[in-house]
Design an enzyme around this catalytic site. Structure first.
Site, PDB file in Angstrom:
ATOM      1  N   LYS A 127       0.865  -1.187   0.000  1.00 39.99           N
ATOM      2  CA  LYS A 127       0.000   0.000   0.000  1.00 39.99           C
ATOM      3  C   LYS A 127       0.896   1.228   0.000  1.00 39.99           C
ATOM      4  O   LYS A 127       2.040   1.154   0.455  1.00 39.99           O
ATOM      5  CB  LYS A 127      -0.870   0.030   1.264  1.00 39.99           C
ATOM      6  CG  LYS A 127      -2.096   0.895   1.152  1.00 39.99           C
ATOM      7  CD  LYS A 127      -3.232   0.165   0.457  1.00 39.99           C
ATOM      8  CE  LYS A 127      -4.433   1.012   0.218  1.00 39.99           C
ATOM      9  NZ  LYS A 127      -5.573   0.211  -0.285  1.00 39.99           N
ATOM     10  N   ASP A 174      -7.073   4.147  -4.633  1.00 44.94           N
ATOM     11  CA  ASP A 174      -7.749   4.017  -3.341  1.00 44.94           C
ATOM     12  C   ASP A 174      -8.373   5.396  -3.114  1.00 44.94           C
ATOM     13  O   ASP A 174      -8.607   6.130  -4.092  1.00 44.94           O
ATOM     14  CB  ASP A 174      -6.753   3.641  -2.221  1.00 44.94           C
ATOM     15  CG  ASP A 174      -7.457   3.197  -0.930  1.00 44.94           C
ATOM     16  OD1 ASP A 174      -7.909   2.041  -0.861  1.00 44.94           O
ATOM     17  OD2 ASP A 174      -7.578   4.008   0.007  1.00 44.94           O
ATOM     18  N   GLY A 187     -20.295   6.851   2.209  1.00 41.28           N
ATOM     19  CA  GLY A 187     -19.342   7.270   1.184  1.00 41.28           C
ATOM     20  C   GLY A 187     -20.100   7.711  -0.052  1.00 41.28           C
ATOM     21  O   GLY A 187     -21.333   7.516  -0.166  1.00 41.28           O
ATOM     22  N   PHE A 188     -19.384   8.334  -0.976  1.00 38.79           N
ATOM     23  CA  PHE A 188     -20.005   8.629  -2.275  1.00 38.79           C
ATOM     24  C   PHE A 188     -18.966   8.511  -3.377  1.00 38.79           C
ATOM     25  O   PHE A 188     -19.083   9.084  -4.443  1.00 38.79           O
ATOM     26  CB  PHE A 188     -20.645  10.027  -2.269  1.00 38.79           C
ATOM     27  CG  PHE A 188     -19.668  11.171  -2.081  1.00 38.79           C
ATOM     28  CD1 PHE A 188     -19.286  11.548  -0.803  1.00 38.79           C
ATOM     29  CD2 PHE A 188     -19.140  11.855  -3.166  1.00 38.79           C
ATOM     30  CE1 PHE A 188     -18.381  12.601  -0.619  1.00 38.79           C
ATOM     31  CE2 PHE A 188     -18.244  12.910  -2.989  1.00 38.79           C
ATOM     32  CZ  PHE A 188     -17.864  13.279  -1.713  1.00 38.79           C
ATOM     33  N   GLY A 189     -17.914   7.739  -3.077  1.00 37.34           N
ATOM     34  CA  GLY A 189     -16.799   7.613  -4.019  1.00 37.34           C
ATOM     35  C   GLY A 189     -16.922   6.388  -4.906  1.00 37.34           C
ATOM     36  O   GLY A 189     -18.015   5.885  -5.157  1.00 37.34           O
ATOM     37  N   ALA A 230     -18.698   3.196  -3.313  1.00 37.61           N
ATOM     38  CA  ALA A 230     -20.130   3.430  -3.104  1.00 37.61           C
ATOM     39  C   ALA A 230     -20.870   3.441  -4.453  1.00 37.61           C
ATOM     40  O   ALA A 230     -21.953   2.850  -4.586  1.00 37.61           O
ATOM     41  CB  ALA A 230     -20.329   4.761  -2.379  1.00 37.61           C
ATOM     42  N   TRP A 231     -20.273   4.081  -5.447  1.00 40.49           N
ATOM     43  CA  TRP A 231     -20.894   4.165  -6.776  1.00 40.49           C
ATOM     44  C   TRP A 231     -21.124   2.770  -7.378  1.00 40.49           C
ATOM     45  O   TRP A 231     -22.238   2.444  -7.836  1.00 40.49           O
ATOM     46  CB  TRP A 231     -20.006   5.032  -7.689  1.00 40.49           C
ATOM     47  CG  TRP A 231     -20.330   4.964  -9.138  1.00 40.49           C
ATOM     48  CD1 TRP A 231     -21.377   5.560  -9.778  1.00 40.49           C
ATOM     49  CD2 TRP A 231     -19.586   4.241 -10.142  1.00 40.49           C
ATOM     50  NE1 TRP A 231     -21.339   5.258 -11.117  1.00 40.49           N
ATOM     51  CE2 TRP A 231     -20.253   4.458 -11.365  1.00 40.49           C
ATOM     52  CE3 TRP A 231     -18.435   3.450 -10.120  1.00 40.49           C
ATOM     53  CZ2 TRP A 231     -19.792   3.896 -12.572  1.00 40.49           C
ATOM     54  CZ3 TRP A 231     -17.975   2.894 -11.311  1.00 40.49           C
ATOM     55  CH2 TRP A 231     -18.655   3.126 -12.516  1.00 40.49           C
TER      56      TRP A 231
HETATM   57  P1  NDP Z   1     -13.012   7.604  -3.047  1.00 44.72           P
HETATM   58  O1  NDP Z   1     -11.940   8.620  -2.927  1.00 44.72           O
HETATM   59  O2  NDP Z   1     -13.621   7.368  -4.364  1.00 44.72           O
HETATM   60  O3  NDP Z   1     -14.152   7.884  -1.971  1.00 44.72           O
HETATM   61  C1  NDP Z   1     -13.898   7.836  -0.578  1.00 44.72           C
HETATM   62  C2  NDP Z   1     -15.074   8.353   0.190  1.00 44.72           C
HETATM   63  O4  NDP Z   1     -14.823   8.366   1.611  1.00 44.72           O
HETATM   64  C3  NDP Z   1     -15.349   9.786  -0.153  1.00 44.72           C
HETATM   65  O5  NDP Z   1     -16.694  10.000   0.050  1.00 44.72           O
HETATM   66  C4  NDP Z   1     -14.463  10.478   0.889  1.00 44.72           C
HETATM   67  O6  NDP Z   1     -14.720  11.806   1.067  1.00 44.72           O
HETATM   68  C5  NDP Z   1     -14.795   9.720   2.094  1.00 44.72           C
HETATM   69  N1  NDP Z   1     -13.754   9.882   3.089  1.00 44.72           N
HETATM   70  C6  NDP Z   1     -12.432   9.696   2.943  1.00 44.72           C
HETATM   71  N2  NDP Z   1     -11.775   9.907   4.086  1.00 44.72           N
HETATM   72  C7  NDP Z   1     -12.707  10.271   4.967  1.00 44.72           C
HETATM   73  C8  NDP Z   1     -12.655  10.624   6.331  1.00 44.72           C
HETATM   74  N3  NDP Z   1     -11.499  10.644   7.001  1.00 44.72           N
HETATM   75  N4  NDP Z   1     -13.833  10.922   6.937  1.00 44.72           N
HETATM   76  C9  NDP Z   1     -15.011  10.861   6.270  1.00 44.72           C
HETATM   77  N5  NDP Z   1     -15.109  10.523   4.971  1.00 44.72           N
HETATM   78  C10 NDP Z   1     -13.983  10.245   4.335  1.00 44.72           C
HETATM   79  O7  NDP Z   1     -12.394   6.257  -2.470  1.00 44.72           O
HETATM   80  P2  NDP Z   1     -12.868   4.767  -2.709  1.00 44.72           P
HETATM   81  O8  NDP Z   1     -14.327   4.697  -2.953  1.00 44.72           O
HETATM   82  O9  NDP Z   1     -11.943   4.174  -3.706  1.00 44.72           O
HETATM   83  O10 NDP Z   1     -12.524   4.123  -1.296  1.00 44.72           O
HETATM   84  C11 NDP Z   1     -13.486   4.028  -0.237  1.00 44.72           C
HETATM   85  C12 NDP Z   1     -13.055   2.922   0.724  1.00 44.72           C
HETATM   86  O11 NDP Z   1     -13.014   1.683   0.018  1.00 44.72           O
HETATM   87  C13 NDP Z   1     -11.686   3.089   1.358  1.00 44.72           C
HETATM   88  O12 NDP Z   1     -11.696   2.523   2.656  1.00 44.72           O
HETATM   89  C14 NDP Z   1     -10.797   2.236   0.475  1.00 44.72           C
HETATM   90  O13 NDP Z   1      -9.631   1.829   1.144  1.00 44.72           O
HETATM   91  C15 NDP Z   1     -11.734   1.092   0.178  1.00 44.72           C
HETATM   92  N6  NDP Z   1     -11.446   0.268  -0.988  1.00 44.72           N
HETATM   93  C16 NDP Z   1     -11.289   0.819  -2.231  1.00 44.72           C
HETATM   94  C17 NDP Z   1     -11.064   0.008  -3.321  1.00 44.72           C
HETATM   95  C18 NDP Z   1     -10.975   0.541  -4.705  1.00 44.72           C
HETATM   96  O14 NDP Z   1     -10.840  -0.263  -5.618  1.00 44.72           O
HETATM   97  N7  NDP Z   1     -11.036   1.843  -4.935  1.00 44.72           N
HETATM   98  C19 NDP Z   1     -10.915  -1.442  -3.172  1.00 44.72           C
HETATM   99  C20 NDP Z   1     -11.181  -1.930  -1.848  1.00 44.72           C
HETATM  100  C21 NDP Z   1     -11.418  -1.079  -0.813  1.00 44.72           C
HETATM  101  P3  NDP Z   1     -13.486  12.844   0.900  1.00 44.72           P
HETATM  102  O15 NDP Z   1     -12.348  12.180   0.214  1.00 44.72           O
HETATM  103  O16 NDP Z   1     -14.103  13.914   0.103  1.00 44.72           O
HETATM  104  O17 NDP Z   1     -13.111  13.204   2.294  1.00 44.72           O
HETATM  105  O1  2IT Z   2      -7.988  -1.658  -0.824  1.00 49.57           O
HETATM  106  C1  2IT Z   2      -7.900  -2.165  -1.956  1.00 49.57           C
HETATM  107  O2  2IT Z   2      -8.022  -3.388  -2.135  1.00 49.57           O
HETATM  108  C2  2IT Z   2      -7.678  -1.279  -3.093  1.00 49.57           C
HETATM  109  N1  2IT Z   2      -7.632  -0.069  -2.917  1.00 49.57           N
HETATM  110  C3  2IT Z   2      -7.471  -1.850  -4.472  1.00 49.57           C
HETATM  111  C4  2IT Z   2      -6.040  -2.270  -4.669  1.00 49.57           C
HETATM  112  C5  2IT Z   2      -5.682  -2.693  -6.057  1.00 49.57           C
HETATM  113  O3  2IT Z   2      -4.493  -3.003  -6.241  1.00 49.57           O
HETATM  114  O4  2IT Z   2      -6.519  -2.747  -6.960  1.00 49.57           O
END
Ligand code: NDP
Ligand code: 2IT
Length: 444
Positions: free
Chosen positions: A124, A164, A235-237, A240-241
């Site tokens: 990571k 991430d 979440g809305f990232g 979540a999408w």
């Molecule tokens: P995004 O950046 O797309 O979205 C993250 C969301 O969480 C946003 O809404 C963000 O708001 C919010 N957020 C982040 N930090 C905080 C905080 N400290 N307090 C409150 N809200 C917060 O990220 P992802 O959707 O990619 O990731 C979301 C989660 O899923 C994370 O835990 C990540 O590790 C996990 N994950 C992601 C994967 C991937 O493929 N992307 C795979 C597996 C797990 P803002 O940033 O505006 O603060």
């Molecule tokens: O937490 C996770 O599993 C991720 N952010 C995805 C990692 C990846 O290599 O696709």
């Protein structure tokens, strides 16, 4: 040595790393009986080796903002464990990033990647860079400065980063461009690439889709299904999408989204153009979910979390420790049947205990959000073969992998009266493969 002595030793060696210690505790508690019962693992001192990252890089990232000012951030890459494959795991850009957060994420990634059945080690990285209010040019310059250093440590057979929090397709594009310019090679060194230049179809959707496939598999063990269920999402990232898209496809109804500013409640369900609007919110670098309430005229709850709403299923998809004991009690009280983690470690240990005591279906992120990194693994395979699979092909493989992860959890986590402890199941299944590989490879 007792489990307590071991954990105390880890705590003493890693002061001021609460998130890392939280992640270690959970895994060690799950696997301690197997460790104790296996003299080979004890002789190899496997647990002590597992909690020590193979290599940690930290580096200065200096860059110039639009006003001509010089800014300095800290960059990191944790290469945690390479027993079963090259290091693999995302990059997080968020002001809250610390060594502790990245070590917890890297540690979790070891077992998650092991569960996918694909040959990937755990890693990571990221930076404390804050994207809020930055221009596109600033993001590009930051990504280039970050990769100028990171490119010395990674490679398609060494370490393959991805996205991430705060790192999506745009950032991966800028980093890939810089890597290619410096290293003079076009390889699958990053995943989550654009679909015209080596990215896999379905990677953007994969984490959220996988979470929902896993939820559906869990519900089926109790003769239920997702169709007709009210689902609270945080979440809305990216995650979540993808989850909301798949909830709609399976006939469920997503009723909440959250951000650092609060949460929205949409009784009609988040569907159609509302799902596309999530992508706009994320790309705006605005950090607000309130925009959704303003646009679609639904209720916004400032400073609150969605777990106070009655729901059948809860999917925490924002960030670590966003669901505490009081939230868990509220969910149990309102009749929630399943909690499936989309984020990494979103539930506090106290919340996990509430779920276990109530015997509701609870999936830890390392199992339920593994679809993202699994599809990254599929992207690596396609890059190596220099061909690309159709969306249907990737989705089918993703679905199969999620079902297999679910089966492993059931196999290793089944307890009295058919109750499945998915935390135990995921940790044991993930651990055994890595521990055996480490034993085979000697003391290194
Ligand atoms: P995004 O950046 O797309 O979205 C993250 C969301 O969480 C946003 O809404 C963000 O708001 C919010 N957020 C982040 N930090 C905080 C905080 N400290 N307090 C409150 N809200 C917060 O990220 P992802 O959707 O990619 O990731 C979301 C989660 O899923 C994370 O835990 C990540 O590790 C996990 N994950 C992601 C994967 C991937 O493929 N992307 C795979 C597996 C797990 P803002 O940033 O505006 O603060
Ligand atoms: O937490 C996770 O599993 C991720 N952010 C995805 C990692 C990846 O290599 O696709």
């Amino acid at each position: 040595m007792s489990m307590k002595e071991f954990l105390d030793q880890v705590a003493a060696r890693n002061p001021a790393q609460p998130e890392f210690l939280q992640a270690v505790h959970e895994v060690v508690e799950s696997v301690w009986d197997i460790y104790e019962a296996n003299p080979r693992f004890k002789k190899g001192n496997i647990l002590a080796r597992l909690v020590e990252p193979e290599t940690v890089f930290t580096f200065r990232v200096a860059w110039v903002n639009d006003k001509g000012e010089v800014e300095v951030n800290r960059g990191y890459r944790i290469q945690f464990n390479s027993a079963i494959g090259p290091y693999k795991g995302g990059l997080r850009f968020h002001p809250s990033v610390t060594l502790s957060i990245l070590k917890f994420l890297g540690f979790e990634q070891i077992f998650k990647n092991s569960l996918t059945t694909l040959p990937m080690g755990g890693g990571k990285g990221g930076s404390d860079f804050n994207a809020r209010g930055r221009s596109d040019n600033e993001i590009m310059r930051f990504c280039q400065a970050f990769m100028t250093e990171l490119c010395k440590y990674i490679g398609p057979d060494t370490d393959v980063p991805a996205g991430d929090i705060g790192v999506g397709g745009r950032e991966i594009g800028y980093m890939f461009g810089q890597y290619k310019k410096i290293r003079r090679e076009f390889t699958g060194v990053l995943t989550g690439k654009g679909q015209g230049w080596g990215g896999s179809l379905m990677r953007p959707e994969a984490t959220g889709y996988g979470v929902v496939y896993f939820t559906d598999a869990m519900l089926k063990t109790r003769n239920e299904e997702l169709a007709g269920k009210r689902v609270a999402v945080s979440g809305f990232g990216n995650v979540a999408w993808g989850a909301v898209k798949k909830i709609n496809e399976l006939g469920g109804k997503a009723i909440t989204l959250s951000g650092p500013d609060g949460y929205i409640y949409d009784a009609d369900g988040i569907k159609g153009e509302k799902v596309d609007f999530m992508l706009e919110m994320r790309d705006s670098n605005n950090d607000r979910v309130q925009d959704y309430a303003d646009k679609f005229g639904v209720k916004f709850f400032p400073g609150k979390r969605p777990w106070e709403q009655a729901c059948d299923v809860a999917l925490p998809c924002a960030t670590q420790n966003e669901l505490n004991e009081a939230d868990a009690l509220a969910l149990v009280k309102s009749g929630c049947k399943a909690v499936c983690e989309g984020a990494n470690m979103p539930s506090t240990p106290e919340a996990v205990k509430v779920f276990a005591d109530a015997k509701l279906l609870f999936a830890p992120g390392k199992a339920s959000n593994a679809g993202g990194v699994a599809t990254s693994g599929l992207e690596m395979s396609q890059n190596s073969m220099r061909l690309s699979w159709s969306a249907e092909e990737v989705d089918k493989r993703l679905h199969d992998i999620m079902n297999r992860i679910h089966e492993s959890c059931v196999q290793h986590g089944r307890q009295d009266k058919g109750y499945v402890n998915y935390v135990k199941g995921a940790n044991v299944a993930g651990f055994l493969k890595v521990a055996n590989a480490m034993m085979d490879q000697g003391v290194v």
